[in-house]
Design a protein around this motif. Sequence first.
Motif, PDB file in Angstrom:
ATOM      1  N   GLU A 217       6.442  11.497   1.581  1.00 42.16           N
ATOM      2  CA  GLU A 217       6.947  10.465   2.484  1.00 42.16           C
ATOM      3  C   GLU A 217       6.513  10.741   3.925  1.00 42.16           C
ATOM      4  O   GLU A 217       6.216   9.805   4.684  1.00 42.16           O
ATOM      5  CB  GLU A 217       8.469  10.388   2.392  1.00 42.16           C
TER       6      GLU A 217
ATOM      7  N   ALA B 262       1.237   5.119   8.068  1.00 38.84           N
ATOM      8  CA  ALA B 262       1.741   3.843   8.565  1.00 38.84           C
ATOM      9  C   ALA B 262       1.738   3.813  10.096  1.00 38.84           C
ATOM     10  O   ALA B 262       1.344   2.808  10.712  1.00 38.84           O
ATOM     11  CB  ALA B 262       3.149   3.590   8.029  1.00 38.84           C
TER      12      ALA B 262
ATOM     13  N   TRP C  17       0.830  -1.201   0.000  1.00 39.83           N
ATOM     14  CA  TRP C  17       0.000   0.000   0.000  1.00 39.83           C
ATOM     15  C   TRP C  17       0.864   1.250   0.000  1.00 39.83           C
ATOM     16  O   TRP C  17       0.495   2.271  -0.606  1.00 39.83           O
ATOM     17  CB  TRP C  17      -0.989  -0.008   1.162  1.00 39.83           C
ATOM     18  N   GLN C  18       2.042   1.190   0.634  1.00 41.68           N
ATOM     19  CA  GLN C  18       2.938   2.347   0.629  1.00 41.68           C
ATOM     20  C   GLN C  18       3.439   2.637  -0.784  1.00 41.68           C
ATOM     21  O   GLN C  18       3.470   3.796  -1.224  1.00 41.68           O
ATOM     22  CB  GLN C  18       4.128   2.112   1.563  1.00 41.68           C
ATOM     23  N   GLU C  19       3.835   1.588  -1.486  1.00 41.20           N
ATOM     24  CA  GLU C  19       4.307   1.762  -2.870  1.00 41.20           C
ATOM     25  C   GLU C  19       3.198   2.298  -3.756  1.00 41.20           C
ATOM     26  O   GLU C  19       3.450   3.130  -4.632  1.00 41.20           O
ATOM     27  CB  GLU C  19       4.828   0.427  -3.405  1.00 41.20           C
TER      28      GLU C  19
ATOM     29  N   THR D 262      -3.417  11.852   0.498  1.00 42.29           N
ATOM     30  CA  THR D 262      -2.241  11.993  -0.369  1.00 42.29           C
ATOM     31  C   THR D 262      -2.621  12.626  -1.703  1.00 42.29           C
ATOM     32  O   THR D 262      -1.857  13.421  -2.259  1.00 42.29           O
ATOM     33  CB  THR D 262      -1.566  10.630  -0.606  1.00 42.29           C
TER      34      THR D 262
ATOM     35  N   VAL E 215       2.979   9.419   4.102  1.00 42.98           N
ATOM     36  CA  VAL E 215       2.946   7.950   4.069  1.00 42.98           C
ATOM     37  C   VAL E 215       3.394   7.381   5.414  1.00 42.98           C
ATOM     38  O   VAL E 215       2.779   6.443   5.952  1.00 42.98           O
ATOM     39  CB  VAL E 215       3.812   7.409   2.917  1.00 42.98           C
ATOM     40  N   GLU E 216       4.461   7.945   5.974  1.00 37.76           N
ATOM     41  CA  GLU E 216       4.938   7.465   7.272  1.00 37.76           C
ATOM     42  C   GLU E 216       3.904   7.728   8.372  1.00 37.76           C
ATOM     43  O   GLU E 216       3.731   6.909   9.288  1.00 37.76           O
ATOM     44  CB  GLU E 216       6.260   8.145   7.614  1.00 37.76           C
TER      45      GLU E 216
ATOM     46  N   ARG F  46       2.917   6.030  -3.204  1.00 35.33           N
ATOM     47  CA  ARG F  46       4.041   6.745  -3.815  1.00 35.33           C
ATOM     48  C   ARG F  46       3.887   6.794  -5.333  1.00 35.33           C
ATOM     49  O   ARG F  46       3.999   7.854  -5.949  1.00 35.33           O
ATOM     50  CB  ARG F  46       5.357   6.076  -3.430  1.00 35.33           C
TER      51      ARG F  46
END
Length: 216
Positions: A203, A210, A80-82, A143, A206-207, A85
């Motif tokens: 980023e 997470a 999911w992070q990729e 995002t 995203v962090e 991005r």
Amino acid sequence: MTTNRRTPLDRKRVADAALDLLNEVGLEGLTLSAIGRELGVKAPALYWHFKDKQALLDEMATEMYRRMVADGGLDPADSWQERLRKSNHGLRAALCRYRDGAKVFTGSRFTGIEHAEQMEDSLRLFTAAGFTLPRAVRAITTTYLYTLGFVAEEQGMVPLPNDPPGGLDIEERARKMAAFPLSAAAGAEIFADYDRHFAEGLEIIVEGIAARHRTA
């Protein structure tokens, strides 16, 4: 500007002409009259296809999305992070191809459901990773909105990628703000190296997603 004026008008042809013209005149100069001249017709002929300028912007945004999707599909192996991005870097690249691209996209509504396939795939990826549907939606839309806002500000300074930064002398700004040394020095960080700036900001988000997901 070359256009095959014998080709019958349809929504896609008008939107294509409008996107071509957008890079020359920007959103403010993009009038139905200007598009009509580009196509060799009177502006009233365009009202058969679009009731007003917003309807045209909706179709332009949809065509921008179609072109973005055609440039590359989704990788089912993404985390999911990729996915966040890749999709947001891809969106930024697509918007930056057009002068005022972010302004066209913001507030527009897609005229078809082409976006549903990618949306469904991304939501499936997130929910499989343990996100509830509301949290998955928040992650994706947050995002997305960051990217739209970032590009809108970026294009206010650099309308197209190869254009020189306009309207701001960073050194002069620093001189005017000399009494506020940190704010003065921040100008070189804010108004330069937009690629790095965007990637680092994305980023951070995203962090943050997470970290919140781990504690959910």
